[in-house]
Design a protein around this motif. Sequence first.
Motif, mmCIF file in Angstrom:
data_model
loop_
_atom_site.group_PDB
_atom_site.id
_atom_site.type_symbol
_atom_site.label_atom_id
_atom_site.label_comp_id
_atom_site.label_asym_id
_atom_site.label_seq_id
_atom_site.Cartn_x
_atom_site.Cartn_y
_atom_site.Cartn_z
ATOM 1 N N GLN A 233 9.572 -5.369 -12.634
ATOM 2 C CA GLN A 233 10.468 -5.673 -11.510
ATOM 3 C C GLN A 233 9.769 -6.554 -10.481
ATOM 4 O O GLN A 233 10.357 -7.519 -9.985
ATOM 5 C CB GLN A 233 10.918 -4.384 -10.819
ATOM 6 N N VAL A 234 8.532 -6.219 -10.157
ATOM 7 C CA VAL A 234 7.769 -6.999 -9.174
ATOM 8 C C VAL A 234 7.548 -8.412 -9.704
ATOM 9 O O VAL A 234 7.683 -9.396 -8.978
ATOM 10 C CB VAL A 234 6.434 -6.301 -8.844
ATOM 11 N N ARG A 235 7.245 -8.520 -10.986
ATOM 12 C CA ARG A 235 7.016 -9.830 -11.612
ATOM 13 C C ARG A 235 8.276 -10.689 -11.551
ATOM 14 O O ARG A 235 8.234 -11.853 -11.169
ATOM 15 C CB ARG A 235 6.587 -9.629 -13.066
ATOM 16 N N PRO B 193 9.687 -2.911 -4.688
ATOM 17 C CA PRO B 193 10.304 -1.600 -4.858
ATOM 18 C C PRO B 193 9.210 -0.532 -4.781
ATOM 19 O O PRO B 193 8.083 -0.767 -5.212
ATOM 20 C CB PRO B 193 10.933 -1.656 -6.257
ATOM 21 N N VAL B 194 9.530 0.615 -4.213
ATOM 22 C CA VAL B 194 8.545 1.687 -4.079
ATOM 23 C C VAL B 194 8.461 2.441 -5.398
ATOM 24 O O VAL B 194 9.491 2.818 -5.962
ATOM 25 C CB VAL B 194 8.939 2.625 -2.920
ATOM 26 N N LEU B 195 7.257 2.654 -5.896
ATOM 27 C CA LEU B 195 7.070 3.373 -7.154
ATOM 28 C C LEU B 195 7.365 4.856 -6.952
ATOM 29 O O LEU B 195 8.078 5.469 -7.729
ATOM 30 C CB LEU B 195 5.655 3.172 -7.686
ATOM 31 N N ARG C 153 2.361 -0.202 3.744
ATOM 32 C CA ARG C 153 2.645 -1.624 3.952
ATOM 33 C C ARG C 153 3.448 -2.117 2.769
ATOM 34 O O ARG C 153 3.134 -1.815 1.628
ATOM 35 C CB ARG C 153 1.345 -2.444 4.032
ATOM 36 N N ASN C 154 4.458 -2.901 3.061
ATOM 37 C CA ASN C 154 5.276 -3.460 1.991
ATOM 38 C C ASN C 154 5.832 -4.787 2.503
ATOM 39 O O ASN C 154 7.040 -4.967 2.636
ATOM 40 C CB ASN C 154 6.390 -2.479 1.605
ATOM 41 N N ASP C 155 4.925 -5.703 2.812
ATOM 42 C CA ASP C 155 5.281 -6.977 3.424
ATOM 43 C C ASP C 155 6.251 -7.814 2.588
ATOM 44 O O ASP C 155 7.041 -8.571 3.131
ATOM 45 C CB ASP C 155 4.032 -7.814 3.693
ATOM 46 N N SER D 225 0.855 -1.186 0.000
ATOM 47 C CA SER D 225 0.000 0.000 0.000
ATOM 48 C C SER D 225 0.887 1.231 0.000
ATOM 49 O O SER D 225 1.717 1.409 0.885
ATOM 50 C CB SER D 225 -0.896 -0.017 1.243
ATOM 51 N N GLU D 226 0.708 2.066 -1.012
ATOM 52 C CA GLU D 226 1.534 3.269 -1.138
ATOM 53 C C GLU D 226 0.635 4.441 -1.475
ATOM 54 O O GLU D 226 -0.266 4.335 -2.298
ATOM 55 C CB GLU D 226 2.564 3.062 -2.254
#
Length: 72
Positions: free
Chosen positions: A38-40, A22-24, A16-18, A8-9
């Motif tokens: 990157q997430v994939r 990477p933060v957008l 939350r970044n369990d 959640s950003e």
Amino acid sequence: MPERGEYSESETKSYRNDLGFPVLGRGNLHAFPTWLRQVREKNGLDFDTGAADIRVGRKRAAAKLLVQWLES
């Protein structure tokens, strides 16, 4: 069973970044396809853009452009 987590950003911070995504970051919507890639790759997630419900009013061509952008 795979680990579940939450990301959640907002425009000011990441709540939350369990899973350690990477933060957008604020103002970086142009980088969203790269962020998805990157997430994939890092987390082995598969985003089925073909099954996504993307709506842009009545403009089907615009929805297709968004899918192409997400897959770029």
